[in-house]
Scaffold this motif. Structure first.
Motif, PDB file in Angstrom:
ATOM      1  N   GLY A  43       7.973  16.155   5.603  1.00 53.87           N
ATOM      2  CA  GLY A  43       9.271  16.383   5.856  1.00 53.87           C
ATOM      3  C   GLY A  43      10.162  15.700   4.721  1.00 53.87           C
ATOM      4  N   PRO A  44      11.333  14.811   5.073  1.00 59.59           N
ATOM      5  CA  PRO A  44      12.146  14.469   4.045  1.00 59.59           C
ATOM      6  C   PRO A  44      11.540  13.187   3.426  1.00 59.59           C
ATOM      7  CG  PRO A  44      13.307  14.534   6.327  1.00 59.59           C
ATOM      8  CD  PRO A  44      11.719  14.629   6.549  1.00 59.59           C
ATOM      9  N   PHE A  45      10.270  12.576   4.032  1.00 58.58           N
ATOM     10  CA  PHE A  45       9.712  11.331   3.431  1.00 58.58           C
ATOM     11  C   PHE A  45       9.105  11.569   2.328  1.00 58.58           C
ATOM     12  CE2 PHE A  45      10.241  10.556   7.937  1.00 58.58           C
ATOM     13  CZ  PHE A  45      10.563   8.768   7.931  1.00 58.58           C
ATOM     14  N   ILE A  46       9.452  10.935   1.258  1.00 58.43           N
ATOM     15  CA  ILE A  46       8.912  11.068  -0.401  1.00 58.43           C
ATOM     16  C   ILE A  46       8.541   9.773  -0.813  1.00 58.43           C
ATOM     17  CG2 ILE A  46      11.131  10.532  -1.551  1.00 58.43           C
ATOM     18  CD1 ILE A  46      10.523  13.281  -3.133  1.00 58.43           C
ATOM     19  N   PHE A  47       8.616   8.903  -0.201  1.00 58.87           N
ATOM     20  CA  PHE A  47       7.979   7.515  -0.632  1.00 58.87           C
ATOM     21  C   PHE A  47       7.666   6.842   0.709  1.00 58.87           C
ATOM     22  CE2 PHE A  47       8.608   2.973  -1.335  1.00 58.87           C
ATOM     23  CZ  PHE A  47       8.017   2.779  -2.790  1.00 58.87           C
ATOM     24  N   VAL A  48       6.384   6.315   0.713  1.00 60.73           N
ATOM     25  CA  VAL A  48       6.009   5.438   2.027  1.00 60.73           C
ATOM     26  C   VAL A  48       5.244   4.593   1.450  1.00 60.73           C
ATOM     27  CG1 VAL A  48       4.803   5.332   4.160  1.00 60.73           C
ATOM     28  CG2 VAL A  48       6.018   7.494   3.481  1.00 60.73           C
ATOM     29  N   ASP A  49       5.543   3.121   1.599  1.00 62.74           N
ATOM     30  CA  ASP A  49       5.031   2.038   1.224  1.00 62.74           C
ATOM     31  C   ASP A  49       4.782   0.980   2.516  1.00 62.74           C
ATOM     32  OD1 ASP A  49       4.793   2.154  -1.458  1.00 62.74           O
ATOM     33  OD2 ASP A  49       6.124   0.538  -2.053  1.00 62.74           O
ATOM     34  N   GLN A  50       3.494   0.575   2.726  1.00 63.71           N
ATOM     35  CA  GLN A  50       3.368  -0.473   3.750  1.00 63.71           C
ATOM     36  C   GLN A  50       2.932  -1.788   3.250  1.00 63.71           C
ATOM     37  OE1 GLN A  50       0.332  -2.168   4.850  1.00 63.71           O
ATOM     38  NE2 GLN A  50       1.571  -3.088   6.405  1.00 63.71           N
TER      39      GLN A  50
ATOM     40  N   ARG B   6       0.683  -1.299  -0.101  1.00 64.95           N
ATOM     41  CA  ARG B   6      -0.034  -0.039  -0.005  1.00 64.95           C
ATOM     42  C   ARG B   6       0.914   1.214  -0.029  1.00 64.95           C
ATOM     43  NH1 ARG B   6      -1.406  -3.722   3.932  1.00 64.95           N
ATOM     44  NH2 ARG B   6      -3.231  -5.054   3.430  1.00 64.95           N
ATOM     45  N   ARG B   7       0.750   2.180  -0.970  1.00 62.11           N
ATOM     46  CA  ARG B   7       1.540   3.177  -1.405  1.00 62.11           C
ATOM     47  C   ARG B   7       0.789   4.343  -0.822  1.00 62.11           C
ATOM     48  NH1 ARG B   7       5.131   2.785  -6.007  1.00 62.11           N
ATOM     49  NH2 ARG B   7       5.930   1.283  -4.468  1.00 62.11           N
ATOM     50  N   VAL B   8       1.367   5.422  -0.113  1.00 64.65           N
ATOM     51  CA  VAL B   8       0.693   6.628   0.356  1.00 64.65           C
ATOM     52  C   VAL B   8       1.441   8.036  -0.291  1.00 64.65           C
ATOM     53  CG1 VAL B   8      -0.868   5.737   2.150  1.00 64.65           C
ATOM     54  CG2 VAL B   8       1.574   6.644   2.655  1.00 64.65           C
ATOM     55  N   LEU B   9       2.571   7.566  -0.429  1.00 65.91           N
ATOM     56  CA  LEU B   9       3.656   8.681  -0.906  1.00 65.91           C
ATOM     57  C   LEU B   9       4.495   8.336  -1.925  1.00 65.91           C
ATOM     58  CD1 LEU B   9       4.830  11.085   2.163  1.00 65.91           C
ATOM     59  CD2 LEU B   9       2.969  11.383   0.593  1.00 65.91           C
ATOM     60  N   PRO B  10       4.761   8.932  -2.878  1.00 64.07           N
ATOM     61  CA  PRO B  10       4.171  10.146  -3.378  1.00 64.07           C
ATOM     62  C   PRO B  10       2.590   9.994  -3.840  1.00 64.07           C
ATOM     63  CG  PRO B  10       5.758   9.528  -4.989  1.00 64.07           C
ATOM     64  CD  PRO B  10       5.828   8.422  -4.075  1.00 64.07           C
ATOM     65  N   SER B  11       2.070  11.331  -3.848  1.00 62.53           N
ATOM     66  CA  SER B  11       0.302  10.975  -4.277  1.00 62.53           C
ATOM     67  C   SER B  11       0.002  12.171  -5.054  1.00 62.53           C
ATOM     68  CB  SER B  11      -0.524  10.825  -3.163  1.00 62.53           C
ATOM     69  OG  SER B  11      -0.748  11.989  -2.401  1.00 62.53           O
ATOM     70  N   PRO B  12      -0.815  12.333  -5.697  1.00 62.68           N
ATOM     71  CA  PRO B  12      -1.221  13.702  -6.426  1.00 62.68           C
ATOM     72  C   PRO B  12      -1.418  14.693  -5.417  1.00 62.68           C
ATOM     73  CG  PRO B  12      -2.379  11.959  -7.392  1.00 62.68           C
ATOM     74  CD  PRO B  12      -1.602  11.292  -6.100  1.00 62.68           C
ATOM     75  N   ARG B  13      -1.969  14.400  -4.166  1.00 61.34           N
ATOM     76  CA  ARG B  13      -2.438  15.297  -2.949  1.00 61.34           C
ATOM     77  C   ARG B  13      -1.115  16.027  -2.200  1.00 61.34           C
ATOM     78  NH1 ARG B  13      -7.354  13.650   0.438  1.00 61.34           N
ATOM     79  NH2 ARG B  13      -7.367  16.053   0.530  1.00 61.34           N
TER      80      ARG B  13
END
Length: 295
Positions: free
Chosen positions: A34-41, A22-29
């Motif tokens: 902060g420094p986080f540019i990509f977040v996968d769970q 599940r990916r929340v960053l990057p997103s159109p919104r």
């Protein structure tokens, strides 16, 4: 939105067969928190016998990857010659800088039996002046634990609740895993420029507002808040220093310069990146249209 939660970003899910990412960053919104540019769970899931995590060698520039597991184990190899078996409670920070290649694979001895997988993969954009530093790798298991009877928080990066993790920071960063027992609660400090929380297990509320599972709730700056759970929960807290110059994302490349990203594409296509010792035979080809891109 409540006054405390300014934006809620719903995840984009990718079914990989044995487990879901599940990916929340990057997103159109929103591109960054902060420094986080990509977040996968990913997970929780049980990978059946005869299957396993199998991410072939691939390149990165301009970022640092942070791998954090709740369950399972992953073998990391990179073009610096680093090898580490990532396990729960241990943070792996790989700094790409001007260029690195790595692979992430399941443990060979677990291939023929069921195994659990559950965790986070995040990328930190490197700040101005440090995007093309030398690649590096570190693995740390001695991380501060803040706890009382019904709440515990592992500080993965930065300073939270008066405790500081030894993990390298390039820009000011906060990152923590919070586990609440039924009836547990913990304050969310207001010091960071930008903050967000992600409910990755159980049920929790922030100042009385229920969090949505696997969504990224971006918090209002400067506002102290209280995270609580009636039934128990696992929540990730992330954020840090706000970036004032934009970052571009294309596939596995992050940089303030589109020209630098284009050069990295050419280098990977032409085979000019270094090999991964012990994993030289395979690689992920340059995609025509990547799933991850910011513009």
């Amino acid at each position: 939105m409540t006054m405390g939660i300014t934006t809620t970003i719903q995840p984009v899910s990718h079914d990989l067969g044995a487990f879901t990412v599940r990916r929340v960053l990057p997103s159109p919104r929103r591109i960054m928190v902060g420094p986080f540019i990509f977040v996968d769970q990913f997970g929780p899931a049980e990978i059946p016998p005869g299957h396993g995590m199998d991410v072939r060698p691939h390149p990165h520039i301009g970022l640092a990857t942070v791998t954090w597991l709740f369950e399972g184990a992953i073998n990391h190899r990179d073009s610096l010659g680093s090898f580490a078996t990532i396990r729960p409670g241990q943070v792996n920070l790989m700094t790409a800088g001007h260029g690195i290649v790595h692979s992430e694979r399941g443990l060979p001895e677990e291939f023929d039996r069921p195994k659990r997988i559950y965790g986070m993969q995040t990328w930190l954009a490197l700040p101005d002046g440090q995007e093309d530093i030398a690649p590096a790798f570190e693995s740390r298991a001695e991380l501060p634990l803040v706890e009382d009877n019904c709440a515990s928080a592992r500080v993965i990066m930065g300073t939270l609740w008066g405790r500081t993790a030894p993990t390298t920071q390039y820009a000011a960063t906060i990152y923590a895993e919070i586990v609440l027992a039924p009836g547990g609660a913990i304050p969310i400090d207001a010091d960071a420029d930008e903050r967000a929380v992600m409910l990755v297990g159980g049920e929790a509320e922030l100042d009385g507002v229920a969090l949505e599972p696997y969504a990224l709730a971006v918090l209002a700056p400067g506002q102290a808040m209280r995270l609580a759970s009636d039934r128990g929960a696992r929540v990730m807290l992330l954020g840090g220093e706000a970036f004032h110059s934009p970052r571009h994302v294309w596939w596995n490349f992050v940089h303030s310069s589109r020209e630098r990203i284009n050069a990295a594409k050419d280098d990977w296509f032409a085979g000019r990146f270094p090999k991964v010792p012990g994993d030289e035979d395979e690689f992920i080809p340059l995609p025509k249209i990547p799933m991850t891109r910011s513009d």
